[in-house]
Enzyme design. Structure first.
Site, PDB file in Angstrom:
ATOM      1  N   MET A   1       0.852  -1.169   0.000  1.00  0.00           N
ATOM      2  CA  MET A   1       0.000   0.000   0.000  1.00  0.00           C
ATOM      3  C   MET A   1       0.904   1.241   0.000  1.00  0.00           C
ATOM      4  O   MET A   1       1.529   1.547   0.995  1.00  0.00           O
ATOM      5  CB  MET A   1      -0.896  -0.008   1.238  1.00  0.00           C
ATOM      6  N   PRO A   2       1.002   1.967  -1.115  1.00  0.00           N
ATOM      7  CA  PRO A   2       1.785   3.194  -1.140  1.00  0.00           C
ATOM      8  C   PRO A   2       1.138   4.281  -0.271  1.00  0.00           C
ATOM      9  O   PRO A   2      -0.076   4.492  -0.320  1.00  0.00           O
ATOM     10  CB  PRO A   2       1.767   3.614  -2.608  1.00  0.00           C
ATOM     11  N   ILE A   3       1.974   4.925   0.516  1.00  0.00           N
ATOM     12  CA  ILE A   3       1.532   6.062   1.323  1.00  0.00           C
ATOM     13  C   ILE A   3       2.419   7.250   0.955  1.00  0.00           C
ATOM     14  O   ILE A   3       3.643   7.174   1.065  1.00  0.00           O
ATOM     15  CB  ILE A   3       1.651   5.769   2.827  1.00  0.00           C
ATOM     16  N   ARG A  40      -2.670   5.919  -0.536  1.00  0.00           N
ATOM     17  CA  ARG A  40      -3.028   6.892   0.503  1.00  0.00           C
ATOM     18  C   ARG A  40      -2.174   8.144   0.326  1.00  0.00           C
ATOM     19  O   ARG A  40      -0.977   8.047   0.027  1.00  0.00           O
ATOM     20  CB  ARG A  40      -2.775   6.332   1.904  1.00  0.00           C
TER      21      ARG A  40
END
Length: 63
Positions: A1-3, A40
Site C-alpha cells: 500500500m503506497p503512502i 493513501r
C-alpha cells in the site's frame, strides 16, 4: 500500500488539492501498478511563517 506524505505551505484551494490527489494517485498507479484504492495521500499544511528559505520566512504559497 503506497503512502505519500506531503508537506505544503498553506494557501491552496480545496479544489487544487483535490486535483493534486487525482494526479498523484494516477501517477503512482501508472508507475508502480498499485491499485488506486490502496494509495493513501497525507497532506500536512504549514503556515508560511513556519517555513524558511535561505534563513528567511516564506511569505506565501508556492506555485
Amino acid at each position: 500500500m503506497p503512502i505519500v506524505n506531503m508537506t505544503l505551505i498553506k494557501g491552496r484551494t480545496q479544489e487544487d488539492l483535490e486535483k493534486m490527489y487525482v494526479e498523484v494517485t494516477d501517477a503512482i498507479h501508472r508507475t508502480l501498478g498499485a491499485p488506486k484504492e490502496n494509495i493513501r495521500i497525507c497532506v500536512n499544511e504549514i503556515e508560511p511563517q513556519h517555513f524558511a528559505i535561505a534563513g528567511k520566512p516564506k511569505t506565501g504559497p508556492s506555485s
